[in-house]
Design an enzyme around this catalytic site. Structure first.
Site, PDB file in Angstrom:
ATOM      1  N   TRP A 152       0.728  -0.936  -0.101  1.00 22.34           N
ATOM      2  CA  TRP A 152       0.035  -0.109   0.014  1.00 22.34           C
ATOM      3  C   TRP A 152       0.770   1.106  -0.038  1.00 22.34           C
ATOM      4  CZ3 TRP A 152       2.166   2.212   4.367  1.00 22.34           C
ATOM      5  CH2 TRP A 152       2.372   1.303   5.392  1.00 22.34           C
ATOM      6  N   ASN A 153       1.757   1.558  -0.476  1.00 17.78           N
ATOM      7  CA  ASN A 153       3.088   2.629   0.689  1.00 17.78           C
ATOM      8  C   ASN A 153       3.357   2.962  -0.855  1.00 17.78           C
ATOM      9  OD1 ASN A 153       4.790   0.359   0.726  1.00 17.78           O
ATOM     10  ND2 ASN A 153       6.347   1.784   0.939  1.00 17.78           N
ATOM     11  N   GLY A 229       6.961  -5.887  -0.569  1.00 20.91           N
ATOM     12  CA  GLY A 229       6.022  -6.481   1.139  1.00 20.91           C
ATOM     13  C   GLY A 229       7.515  -6.758   1.772  1.00 20.91           C
ATOM     14  N   GLY A 230       6.178  -7.470   2.886  1.00 21.97           N
ATOM     15  CA  GLY A 230       6.824  -8.064   4.098  1.00 21.97           C
ATOM     16  C   GLY A 230       7.922  -9.008   4.332  1.00 21.97           C
ATOM     17  N   GLU A 251      11.699  -7.630  -2.973  1.00 23.54           N
ATOM     18  CA  GLU A 251      11.858  -5.800  -2.582  1.00 23.54           C
ATOM     19  C   GLU A 251      10.970  -5.528  -1.000  1.00 23.54           C
ATOM     20  OE1 GLU A 251      12.330  -2.609  -0.373  1.00 23.54           O
ATOM     21  OE2 GLU A 251      11.678  -1.782  -2.262  1.00 23.54           O
ATOM     22  N   LEU A 252      11.843  -5.785   0.161  1.00 22.32           N
ATOM     23  CA  LEU A 252      10.918  -6.131   1.636  1.00 22.32           C
ATOM     24  C   LEU A 252      11.329  -5.172   2.641  1.00 22.32           C
ATOM     25  CD1 LEU A 252      12.018 -10.025   1.914  1.00 22.32           C
ATOM     26  CD2 LEU A 252      10.008  -8.926   0.600  1.00 22.32           C
ATOM     27  N   CYS A 285      10.702   2.167   2.769  1.00 24.56           N
ATOM     28  CA  CYS A 285      10.958   1.241   2.741  1.00 24.56           C
ATOM     29  C   CYS A 285      12.706   1.186   3.791  1.00 24.56           C
ATOM     30  CB  CYS A 285      11.043   0.189   1.560  1.00 24.56           C
ATOM     31  SG  CYS A 285      11.824   0.786  -0.200  1.00 24.56           S
ATOM     32  N   GLU A 385      11.547  -3.102  12.273  1.00 24.37           N
ATOM     33  CA  GLU A 385      11.190  -2.513  10.456  1.00 24.37           C
ATOM     34  C   GLU A 385       9.600  -2.463  11.573  1.00 24.37           C
ATOM     35  OE1 GLU A 385       9.953  -3.661   7.224  1.00 24.37           O
ATOM     36  OE2 GLU A 385      11.255  -1.240   6.670  1.00 24.37           O
ATOM     37  N   GLU A 462      15.248  -3.669  -9.078  1.00 22.34           N
ATOM     38  CA  GLU A 462      14.686  -2.628  -9.575  1.00 22.34           C
ATOM     39  C   GLU A 462      15.219  -1.306  -9.934  1.00 22.34           C
ATOM     40  OE1 GLU A 462      11.323  -2.890  -7.254  1.00 22.34           O
ATOM     41  OE2 GLU A 462      10.495  -4.877  -8.406  1.00 22.34           O
TER      42      GLU A 462
HETATM   43  O1  TXE Z   1       2.324  -6.550   3.728  1.00 21.82           O
HETATM   44  P1  TXE Z   1       2.529  -7.887   3.570  1.00 21.82           P
HETATM   45  P2  TXE Z   1       2.260  -5.129   4.846  1.00 21.82           P
HETATM   46  C1  TXE Z   1       7.017  -4.665   5.773  1.00 21.82           C
HETATM   47  C2  TXE Z   1       6.556  -3.162   6.561  1.00 21.82           C
HETATM   48  C3  TXE Z   1       4.711  -3.878   7.187  1.00 21.82           C
HETATM   49  C4  TXE Z   1       5.130  -5.789   7.028  1.00 21.82           C
HETATM   50  C5  TXE Z   1       3.352  -5.913   7.079  1.00 21.82           C
HETATM   51  O2  TXE Z   1       7.411  -3.640   8.666  1.00 21.82           O
HETATM   52  O3  TXE Z   1       4.935  -3.358   8.204  1.00 21.82           O
HETATM   53  O4  TXE Z   1       6.185  -5.184   5.873  1.00 21.82           O
HETATM   54  O5  TXE Z   1       3.170  -4.393   6.114  1.00 21.82           O
HETATM   55  C6  TXE Z   1       0.234  -9.633  -0.821  1.00 21.82           C
HETATM   56  N1  TXE Z   1       0.929 -14.502  -1.679  1.00 21.82           N
HETATM   57  N2  TXE Z   1       6.862  -4.114   4.720  1.00 21.82           N
HETATM   58  O6  TXE Z   1       1.074  -6.813   5.531  1.00 21.82           O
HETATM   59  O7  TXE Z   1       1.262  -8.433   4.063  1.00 21.82           O
HETATM   60  C7  TXE Z   1      -0.375  -9.148  -0.181  1.00 21.82           C
HETATM   61  O8  TXE Z   1      -2.043  -8.585  -0.423  1.00 21.82           O
HETATM   62  C8  TXE Z   1       0.928 -13.565  -2.713  1.00 21.82           C
HETATM   63  C9  TXE Z   1       8.011  -3.553   3.406  1.00 21.82           C
HETATM   64  O9  TXE Z   1       0.855  -4.499   4.320  1.00 21.82           O
HETATM   65  O10 TXE Z   1       3.778  -8.126   2.927  1.00 21.82           O
HETATM   66  C10 TXE Z   1      -0.739  -7.244  -0.401  1.00 21.82           C
HETATM   67  O11 TXE Z   1      -0.315  -7.357  -1.528  1.00 21.82           O
HETATM   68  N3  TXE Z   1       0.272 -12.304  -2.100  1.00 21.82           N
HETATM   69  C11 TXE Z   1       7.737  -2.846   2.977  1.00 21.82           C
HETATM   70  C12 TXE Z   1       1.534  -7.531  -0.045  1.00 21.82           C
HETATM   71  O12 TXE Z   1       1.584  -8.835  -0.675  1.00 21.82           O
HETATM   72  C13 TXE Z   1       0.493 -11.744  -0.460  1.00 21.82           C
HETATM   73  C14 TXE Z   1       5.941  -2.846   1.718  1.00 21.82           C
HETATM   74  C15 TXE Z   1       2.256  -7.301   0.703  1.00 21.82           C
HETATM   75  O13 TXE Z   1       1.189  -7.367   2.083  1.00 21.82           O
HETATM   76  C16 TXE Z   1       0.620 -13.099   0.279  1.00 21.82           C
HETATM   77  C17 TXE Z   1       5.202  -3.267   2.860  1.00 21.82           C
HETATM   78  C18 TXE Z   1       0.212 -14.053  -0.019  1.00 21.82           C
HETATM   79  N4  TXE Z   1       0.279 -15.718   0.667  1.00 21.82           N
HETATM   80  C19 TXE Z   1       5.617  -3.479   4.016  1.00 21.82           C
HETATM   81  N5  TXE Z   1      -0.324 -12.615   0.963  1.00 21.82           N
HETATM   82  C20 TXE Z   1       8.659  -2.451   1.698  1.00 21.82           C
HETATM   83  N6  TXE Z   1       8.592  -3.346   0.898  1.00 21.82           N
HETATM   84  O14 TXE Z   1       8.731  -1.493   1.414  1.00 21.82           O
HETATM   85  C21 TXE Z   1      -0.482 -11.225   1.561  1.00 21.82           C
HETATM   86  N7  TXE Z   1      -0.074 -10.986   0.011  1.00 21.82           N
END
Ligand code: TXE
Length: 493
Positions: A152-153, A229-230, A251-252, A285, A385, A462
């Protein structure tokens, strides 16, 4: 009947009616502001199948790289014309301040143009092969259908760093928006539609992790996964990729160090630290969330940082004068509150912030926060984080100590060094284990510069030319130029 704007998933060139929808919340007001779709399993599968049909269709497969580039250039122009609309939607859906979303969306067009220009610059190679009468050359071909998972960010940015190289390479894709704030990417689908890509080249869906994210990343027709994502979700994605053996880039996020030596001009670098941690309300991130400061300048820096943090204008993210807005979700604020409380209980000293601002106590705002963790280097805020506006401060006396503290993390996305000593700067560049190092600056990016991490910050890059090649596979081509009959394989020569 609700008069909220309705966003739809975009599959095979059509905006589809999903079986489920929900109200997306504007974090600045706490109120619903839009209706957004949920892609169920069938819809998610349909998106992948549509991308696959497009990938093998003559219309796309035979399109020249130059034509693909032109389509991307057209998309960039349409994005530029609509950048204020995209920015306004991102601000409403995520709470990110409008001055940041406007600047970011405007610059993202340059990412799209960069990859548009690269589309027809990828060349093959001729090999001086060690066989007579053979011509051997290498072709680079698109890897296949891509599943891109976006959080979402900084959504438009994270989307462009994936679709730019993927589409330029000739792939087709399914992009999944985050269920937390999907509207910007679904609005972007309208611009893709206007740009005139063949149906199915771009599919943009929103849905939950299990029924959408998992389905598209494990689907047998997917050849490449690009995930931001995370780390926990990343582990699921890697498991999913065991189903289709797709290439994966991750990218985590990170726990990036910002090291400040005692030779700096403090006044000139305070803004770098502030931008690094309080920009995007810390939901970035590359947030420079660990300040590693030389003991000689610690007091001066902390008092100036405190003054700056307390002067940041908090307010409505939709107003241009606002410098600092809410966090995206209640869960984010609660996580930050928990980690800050744990750190203080463990011995960290609160320098400023550490709570929700009084005027916004009922919403997802959290004050710019500085924690002096010099006596508790393993505090929760130092090791985790937070993805929020919390700066943990640590101190050092020697260069070796600074490096050891900087590298004492599972992550390795970015790092900052502030010093006037050029030799020391180079030693630090070599010593810091991260995918990006900024010297006397922070949080600067460009489409030309690769971006990605070490360790738990993920793998793959990227941005830059390599990121385009990572959406391609090499094919070796052998041509026999001899007029002689092919020798009998069972006769010794
Ligand atoms: O991310 P998620 P969340 C870190 C940050 C944050 C934590 C959790 O610390 O507090 O991660 O954030 C999809 N198979 N970052 O919960 O859950 C989900 O629907 C495939 C750092 O928002 O990792 C969403 O579209 N996809 C980071 C995406 O994964 C799946 C940015 C990310 O969600 C899935 C965000 C599955 N099984 C969070 N389950 C950065 N790199 O900047 C969920 N998703």
């Amino acid at each position: 009947m609700s008069d909220l704007p309705v966003f739809r998933n975009y599959i095979n060139g059509e905006f589809v009616e999903s079986s489920q929808q929900y109200e997306s919340i504007n974090p600045a007001t706490g109120l619903a502001w839009a209706i957004v779709p949920v892609a169920d399993k069938a819809e998610s599968e349909a998106a992948v199948e549509s991308a696959h049909r497009a990938f093998v269709s003559p219309e796309w497969a035979r399109m020249t790289a130059t034509e693909r580039g032109k389509l991307l250039f057209r998309l960039a122009d349409i994005m530029a014309e609509n950048s204020d609309v995209l920015a306004a939607i991102e601000t409403k859906d995520t709470g990110k301040i409008i001055r940041e979303t406007r600047a970011q969306v405007a610059y993202i067009c340059e990412y799209v143009r960069y990859f548009a220009g690269l589309a027809d610059k990828v060349e093959g190679t001729h090999l001086p092969i060690d066989k007579q009468d053979m011509e051997v050359f290498l072709r680079r071909e698109p890897i296949g259908v891509v599943a891109a998972i976006i959080p979402w960010n900084s959504q438009m940015f994270l989307a462009a760093t994936k679709f730019g190289p993927a589409i330029a390479a000739g792939c087709t894709m399914v992009m999944k928006a985050s269920e937390e704030a999907p509207a910007p990417l679904l609005e972007f689908a309208r611009l893709v539609d206007e740009a005139g890509f063949p149906p199915g080249v771009f599919n943009i869906v929103s849905g939950y992790g299990q029924d959408c994210g998992k389905v598209i990343t494990s689907h047998p027709l997917i050849s490449r996964i690009a995930f931001t994502g995370g780390p926990e979700t990343a582990r699921h994605v890697i498991h999913n990729s065991a189903e289709n053996l797709a290439d994966v880039s991750l990218e985590l996020g990170g726990k990036s160090p910002v090291i400040v030596f005692d030779d700096v001009d403090v006044d000139s670098m305070i803004n770098g630290i502030v931008a690094g941690i309080f920009g995007a309300t810390g939901q970035s991130c590359v947030a420079g969330s660990r300040l590693i400061v030389h003991r000689n300048v610690k007091d001066e820096i902390l008092s100036k940082l405190k003054a700056k943090a307390e002067s940041i204008l908090i307010g409505d993210p939709e107003l241009m004068e606002t410098e600092y807005g809410p966090l995206a979700t209640v869960a984010q604020v609660e996580k930050i509150e928990r980690i800050v409380a744990e750190s203080i209980a463990a011995g960290a000293t609160l320098v400023t912030g550490g709570k929700r601002p009084e005027d916004y106590a009922d919403r997802t705002y959290y004050l710019p926060t500085i924690l002096d963790c010099s006596n508790v280097e393993d505090a929760s805020s130092v090791t985790n984080e937070l993805f929020g506006p919390v700066l943990s401060v640590l101190t050092f006396d020697t260069e070796e100590e600074a490096v050891a503290i900087a590298n004492n993390t599972r992550f390795g996305l970015a790092g900052g060094v502030f010093t006037k000593n050029i030799s020391r700067a180079h030693r630090m560049i070599r010593a810091i284990r991260s995918g990006v190092v900024w010297v006397n600056t922070y949080r600067v990016i460009s489409p030309m510069a690769p971006f990605g991490g070490f360790g738990e910050s993920g793998y793959g890059r990227e941005g830059g030319i390599q990121s385009l090649l990572d959406y391609m596979r090499t094919k070796s081509v052998w041509i026999n130029t001899s007029e002689e009959p092919i020798p009998d394989p069972y006769k010794m020569r």
